[in-house]
Motif scaffolding. Structure first.
Motif, PDB file in Angstrom:
ATOM      1  N   LYS A  49       0.819  -1.209   0.000  1.00 57.90           N
ATOM      2  CA  LYS A  49       0.000   0.000   0.000  1.00 57.90           C
ATOM      3  C   LYS A  49       0.853   1.259   0.000  1.00 57.90           C
ATOM      4  O   LYS A  49       1.869   1.324   0.700  1.00 57.90           O
ATOM      5  CB  LYS A  49      -0.911   0.020   1.230  1.00 57.90           C
ATOM      6  N   LEU A  50       0.414   2.252  -0.761  1.00 62.57           N
ATOM      7  CA  LEU A  50       0.943   3.600  -0.639  1.00 62.57           C
ATOM      8  C   LEU A  50       0.068   4.322   0.374  1.00 62.57           C
ATOM      9  O   LEU A  50      -1.160   4.335   0.241  1.00 62.57           O
ATOM     10  CB  LEU A  50       0.900   4.333  -1.979  1.00 62.57           C
ATOM     11  N   ILE A  51       0.671   4.917   1.390  1.00 65.86           N
ATOM     12  CA  ILE A  51      -0.080   5.568   2.465  1.00 65.86           C
ATOM     13  C   ILE A  51       0.329   7.034   2.559  1.00 65.86           C
ATOM     14  O   ILE A  51       1.524   7.355   2.620  1.00 65.86           O
ATOM     15  CB  ILE A  51       0.155   4.856   3.809  1.00 65.86           C
ATOM     16  N   LEU A  95       6.701   7.581  11.749  1.00 60.56           N
ATOM     17  CA  LEU A  95       6.680   7.184  10.344  1.00 60.56           C
ATOM     18  C   LEU A  95       6.699   8.420   9.439  1.00 60.56           C
ATOM     19  O   LEU A  95       6.322   9.513   9.875  1.00 60.56           O
ATOM     20  CB  LEU A  95       5.425   6.355  10.054  1.00 60.56           C
ATOM     21  N   PRO A  96       7.099   8.269   8.179  1.00 59.67           N
ATOM     22  CA  PRO A  96       7.037   9.393   7.246  1.00 59.67           C
ATOM     23  C   PRO A  96       5.583   9.822   7.010  1.00 59.67           C
ATOM     24  O   PRO A  96       4.651   9.058   7.302  1.00 59.67           O
ATOM     25  CB  PRO A  96       7.652   8.827   5.960  1.00 59.67           C
ATOM     26  N   LYS A  97       5.387  11.000   6.487  1.00 59.31           N
ATOM     27  CA  LYS A  97       4.037  11.442   6.133  1.00 59.31           C
ATOM     28  C   LYS A  97       3.477  10.588   5.007  1.00 59.31           C
ATOM     29  O   LYS A  97       2.283  10.286   4.973  1.00 59.31           O
ATOM     30  CB  LYS A  97       4.059  12.918   5.694  1.00 59.31           C
ATOM     31  N   CYS A  98       4.344  10.203   4.072  1.00 56.13           N
ATOM     32  CA  CYS A  98       3.918   9.419   2.911  1.00 56.13           C
ATOM     33  C   CYS A  98       4.934   8.310   2.664  1.00 56.13           C
ATOM     34  O   CYS A  98       6.144   8.559   2.672  1.00 56.13           O
ATOM     35  CB  CYS A  98       3.812  10.310   1.668  1.00 56.13           C
ATOM     36  N   ILE A 137       4.160   0.788   2.292  1.00 55.86           N
ATOM     37  CA  ILE A 137       4.350  -0.273   3.278  1.00 55.86           C
ATOM     38  C   ILE A 137       4.442  -1.588   2.521  1.00 55.86           C
ATOM     39  O   ILE A 137       3.559  -1.929   1.726  1.00 55.86           O
ATOM     40  CB  ILE A 137       3.208  -0.307   4.334  1.00 55.86           C
ATOM     41  N   GLY A 138       5.562  -2.296   2.693  1.00 61.68           N
ATOM     42  CA  GLY A 138       5.760  -3.551   1.979  1.00 61.68           C
ATOM     43  C   GLY A 138       4.876  -4.655   2.528  1.00 61.68           C
ATOM     44  O   GLY A 138       4.087  -4.451   3.457  1.00 61.68           O
ATOM     45  N   GLU A 146       9.738  -6.044   2.549  1.00 58.37           N
ATOM     46  CA  GLU A 146       8.922  -6.752   3.535  1.00 58.37           C
ATOM     47  C   GLU A 146       8.969  -6.084   4.911  1.00 58.37           C
ATOM     48  O   GLU A 146      10.044  -5.748   5.412  1.00 58.37           O
ATOM     49  CB  GLU A 146       9.416  -8.196   3.645  1.00 58.37           C
ATOM     50  N   ASN A 147       7.775  -5.847   5.492  1.00 53.33           N
ATOM     51  CA  ASN A 147       7.632  -5.262   6.836  1.00 53.33           C
ATOM     52  C   ASN A 147       8.331  -3.911   6.979  1.00 53.33           C
ATOM     53  O   ASN A 147       8.794  -3.551   8.067  1.00 53.33           O
ATOM     54  CB  ASN A 147       8.179  -6.234   7.899  1.00 53.33           C
ATOM     55  N   THR A 148       8.411  -3.157   5.885  1.00 53.46           N
ATOM     56  CA  THR A 148       9.163  -1.907   5.883  1.00 53.46           C
ATOM     57  C   THR A 148       8.333  -0.754   5.328  1.00 53.46           C
ATOM     58  O   THR A 148       7.590  -0.924   4.355  1.00 53.46           O
ATOM     59  CB  THR A 148      10.442  -2.050   5.028  1.00 53.46           C
ATOM     60  N   ALA A 149       8.464   0.419   5.952  1.00 48.28           N
ATOM     61  CA  ALA A 149       7.859   1.647   5.446  1.00 48.28           C
ATOM     62  C   ALA A 149       8.923   2.413   4.673  1.00 48.28           C
ATOM     63  O   ALA A 149       9.943   2.811   5.235  1.00 48.28           O
ATOM     64  CB  ALA A 149       7.311   2.494   6.590  1.00 48.28           C
ATOM     65  N   ILE A 150       8.699   2.618   3.375  1.00 46.13           N
ATOM     66  CA  ILE A 150       9.703   3.229   2.503  1.00 46.13           C
ATOM     67  C   ILE A 150       9.217   4.592   2.023  1.00 46.13           C
ATOM     68  O   ILE A 150       8.184   4.688   1.339  1.00 46.13           O
ATOM     69  CB  ILE A 150       9.986   2.326   1.285  1.00 46.13           C
TER      70      ILE A 150
END
Length: 287
Positions: free
Chosen positions: A58-60, A79-82, A85-86, A124-128
């Motif tokens: 998902k793009l959040i 977390l980042p604003k945008c 999420i893998g 995986e399990n990462t917010a990029i």
């Protein structure tokens, strides 16, 4: 209807906070499952939210307050604003820091690959952050979404961006798409060898396709989808016996069901029914 309706199930108050979903344009429907938004005040949002793995990336975009992530064995961090999420293989615990305003792009299990040159498995399990994913274009995309006045404009900006990323006519692997549909239709209750036999593809090749395109193995995706189906039963039929749910979901036994439940949610089924947990579970609910 879009099968991507997210639900916040508040165990403390037994109330539901639901967002809105929007279907993508036809030319992007093979890649994007749906768009989802949620707005709520800090007082209406549980202090701790657990995002349960659902087999999608998902793009959040937080146009409201950002969220804080609580990893299991390290200190919490903002977390980042945008971000992207893998694929999740474990519960992802977040905490709101203020009023929630969230716009999300939910991709099919293999739908994000055509939009990136990076390895899906490493996410995986990462917010990029979008800057790491798309460079300068990612920063521009983020700025436009955060300044958009409404959901219609956010969707338009998103679809223009995604179409540009697909300008070289990237396509999806049809065998893999069929395998994912088979797993989903069976609620994860189908052996992998039956899928490979049905699609006439070597099992090792199928596993390799999943790892490259989805970021999960077919077994992992099946476990996640089966657990999601069990969660829906527990939510909609609160008086269901755990042995009955485990049997209908074709778990080997109740202990196996409880093990998978805790692996993906962080709590036991008994705690799911409890009244002393000030938290929520966020998971996919069929619309």
């Amino acid at each position: 209807m879009c099968n991507c309706f997210y639900i916040y199930y508040t165990l403390l108050y037994s109330t539901l906070l639901t967002g809105k979903t929007f279907i993508p344009s036809k030319d992007l429907a093979d890649f994007v499952m749906c768009y989802w938004t949620l707005e709520s005040s800090i007082n209406d949002t549980p202090e701790i939210n657990t995002i349960v793995p659902d087999g999608t990336m998902k793009l959040i975009f937080h146009y409201g307050a950002t969220y804080r992530h609580h990893p299991k064995n390290t200190s919490p961090y903002l977390l980042p604003k945008c971000f992207l999420i893998g694929q999740l293989t474990r519960p992802y615990v977040v905490e709101p820091t203020g009023e929630t305003g969230t716009f999300m792009v939910r991709f099919h299990p293999n739908g994000f690959l055509p939009f990136t040159n990076q390895s899906i498995k490493t996410m995986e399990n990462t917010a990029i952050p979008l800057k790491e994913l798309f460079g300068k274009k990612g920063i521009e995309f983020e700025t436009k979404i955060l300044s958009a006045p409404n959901n219609e404009e956010r969707i338009k900006i998103t679809e223009d961006f995604l179409r540009h990323r697909l300008s070289d006519q990237k396509t999806l692997d049809t065998i893999l798409t069929s395998a994912i549909e088979t797993i989903s239709t069976a609620n994860g209750q189908i052996p992998i060898h039956e899928i490979s036999d049905k699609l006439e593809v070597n099992r090792r090749n199928l596993v390799r396709k999943f790892s490259t395109n989805v970021g999960l193995s077919p077994k992992q995706l099946s476990k996640i989808i089966r657990l999601q189906a069990s969660l829906k039963v527990l939510l909609n039929k609160k008086n269901s016996k755990l042995t009955e749910v485990a049997h209908n979901s074709e778990y080997f036994d109740q202990a196996h069901f409880i093990k998978d439940f805790k692996e993906f949610t962080g709590i036991t089924p008994k705690e799911f029914y409890g009244t002393d947990l000030n938290m929520s579970l966020i998971f996919d609910k069929e619309n």
